[in-house]
Design an enzyme around this catalytic site. Sequence first.
Site, PDB file in Angstrom:
ATOM      1  N   GLY A 141       0.821  -1.203   0.000  1.00  0.00           N
ATOM      2  CA  GLY A 141       0.000   0.000   0.000  1.00  0.00           C
ATOM      3  C   GLY A 141       0.854   1.250   0.000  1.00  0.00           C
ATOM      4  N   SER A 142       0.331   2.302   0.585  1.00  0.00           N
ATOM      5  CA  SER A 142       0.972   3.613   0.501  1.00  0.00           C
ATOM      6  C   SER A 142       2.121   3.755   1.494  1.00  0.00           C
ATOM      7  CB  SER A 142      -0.056   4.717   0.766  1.00  0.00           C
ATOM      8  OG  SER A 142      -0.440   4.720   2.131  1.00  0.00           O
ATOM      9  N   VAL A 143       3.014   4.687   1.196  1.00  0.00           N
ATOM     10  CA  VAL A 143       4.130   4.990   2.088  1.00  0.00           C
ATOM     11  C   VAL A 143       3.615   5.488   3.432  1.00  0.00           C
ATOM     12  CG1 VAL A 143       6.123   6.498   2.436  1.00  0.00           C
ATOM     13  CG2 VAL A 143       5.722   5.459   0.194  1.00  0.00           C
ATOM     14  N   GLU A 144       2.582   6.321   3.398  1.00  0.00           N
ATOM     15  CA  GLU A 144       2.062   6.907   4.636  1.00  0.00           C
ATOM     16  C   GLU A 144       1.571   5.819   5.590  1.00  0.00           C
ATOM     17  OE1 GLU A 144       2.363   9.739   1.492  1.00  0.00           O
ATOM     18  OE2 GLU A 144       1.189   7.878   1.536  1.00  0.00           O
ATOM     19  N   VAL A 145       0.809   4.867   5.062  1.00  0.00           N
ATOM     20  CA  VAL A 145       0.321   3.775   5.912  1.00  0.00           C
ATOM     21  C   VAL A 145       1.480   2.879   6.331  1.00  0.00           C
ATOM     22  CG1 VAL A 145      -1.194   1.760   6.024  1.00  0.00           C
ATOM     23  CG2 VAL A 145      -1.975   3.843   4.893  1.00  0.00           C
ATOM     24  N   GLY A 146       2.410   2.632   5.421  1.00  0.00           N
ATOM     25  CA  GLY A 146       3.565   1.811   5.752  1.00  0.00           C
ATOM     26  C   GLY A 146       4.377   2.393   6.889  1.00  0.00           C
TER      27      GLY A 146
ATOM     28  N   CYS B 236       2.585   0.157  -8.767  1.00  0.00           N
ATOM     29  CA  CYS B 236       3.636   0.719  -7.916  1.00  0.00           C
ATOM     30  C   CYS B 236       4.963   0.833  -8.651  1.00  0.00           C
ATOM     31  CB  CYS B 236       3.790  -0.098  -6.645  1.00  0.00           C
ATOM     32  SG  CYS B 236       4.317  -1.802  -6.917  1.00  0.00           S
TER      33      CYS B 236
ATOM     34  N   GLU C 107       5.555  -3.450   1.058  1.00  0.00           N
ATOM     35  CA  GLU C 107       5.719  -3.123  -0.359  1.00  0.00           C
ATOM     36  C   GLU C 107       4.972  -1.817  -0.590  1.00  0.00           C
ATOM     37  OE1 GLU C 107       7.663  -4.600  -2.317  1.00  0.00           O
ATOM     38  OE2 GLU C 107       8.048  -6.476  -1.251  1.00  0.00           O
TER      39      GLU C 107
END
Length: 465
Positions: free
Chosen positions: A220-225, A274, A240
């Site tokens: 998913g997104s960088v922010e959630v990661g 991605c 990822e």
Amino acid sequence: MFINGEWINRKDIEVKNPYNNEIIGYIPSLSRNETKEAIKIAEEHKSTMKNLSPTIRYNILMKIASELSKNKRELAKLITIDVGKPIKQSIIEVDRTITTFKFSAFYSRELRGETIPFDDGMVITKREPVGLVGAITPFNFPLNLFAHKIAPAIAMGNSIVAHPSSKAPMITIELTKIIEKVLKSKKIPLGVFNLLTGEGHIVGDEIVKNNKINKLSFTGSVEVGESITKKAGFKKITLELGGNNPMIILKDANINKAVESCMSGKFLNSGQVCISVGRVLIEQEVADEFINKIVEKVKKLKIGNPLDEDTNISSLISLDSAERVEKLINKSIGQGGKLICGGKRENSIIYPTILEITADNILANIEIFAPVLPIIRVNDMNEALNQANNSNYGLHSGVFTQDINKALYFADNLEYGGVLINNSPTFRIDNMPFGGIKHSGLGREGIKYAIDEMSEIKTIIVNTK
């Protein structure tokens, strides 16, 4: 949702076809307590999975692949109405998913350890399942990226809780029905696999935080990661995340090949990939030729209903996403970006767009996730390398050159998890190591490598004297 062999069919969340906004189904939205209970059930089935022989796991995975093969067209159509992906691309995704399960089956019987001799005996190592795997998956490849988490987990002998994106959950429900059928045929307790639908800030958050989860795999997104790294505690995690993947074209490149590769690498799934081409960095001497040729091809792309066989570009996942991209295009133009073609939005469709920009433009530094191609002219290969590495992302990169020394130089010096020589960044085969560095992720997927991430090494010391 599917918990401990029981289907729960509440109509809590509408699921819409992003192309025409029609409701295609409903899914339950689990509460936090329901999610905790599902995780508890899956934890209780860890030993069930661990005790399955490699041959049984192999047979499970091969049977799932076989069942998928029986209904390829129907599954592809469901992906298309779930995501808005052109049908011909959805068919490819189904084929890749079948391959993912077959690769996982192969590796389920290839789990190996080591023997290390010492004076008084030997050390033996073996791989054991980590226990309970939590899988959180995105909308853009809702079937194959789901398979990339659950198939290696099964191969290694882990129980599973899986949380698909609420934007595109329908295809994972169909896959779960197949898994249910296969597990029943093998007389395996159904609590080993659980599908948890609902809101990410509740279901996903509980999977991230819950101490019963031994391994978390998230795409998913960088922010959630980044949020996950702060909440996950001591569980193993694979992330990822996003990318702003450079495609570097040097003046000695085969321009026709670069154009073809960029077309497939940028406009696959309307740019919602991605590893999509994030920006082209091209030496001045060949920039005009490349731009002229790619614009000619972009103008021939068929835009419209994703169920039409000849459609190349269709809707983004939502109207909100399309409006976000439209604002980014306008902001880029406001910062001096030159619009070469496209720039148009029609409901949730963004028409294929090419802009020429400079390195300080907003589109040079973000993940666009849309059919928008920024092109940046550079003076030489060193400038291209420096601009490529000047990013918080580090997923994939591509380099076009006919000089092997230049190719190897870029391979050594690009700060990316993957470097593609004479190919766009948008290349992946399902058994290769896949993942990024910097803010693009932690760990690696790709069946063998995912199995490693979903296992623990046990060391056994045998004293023979």
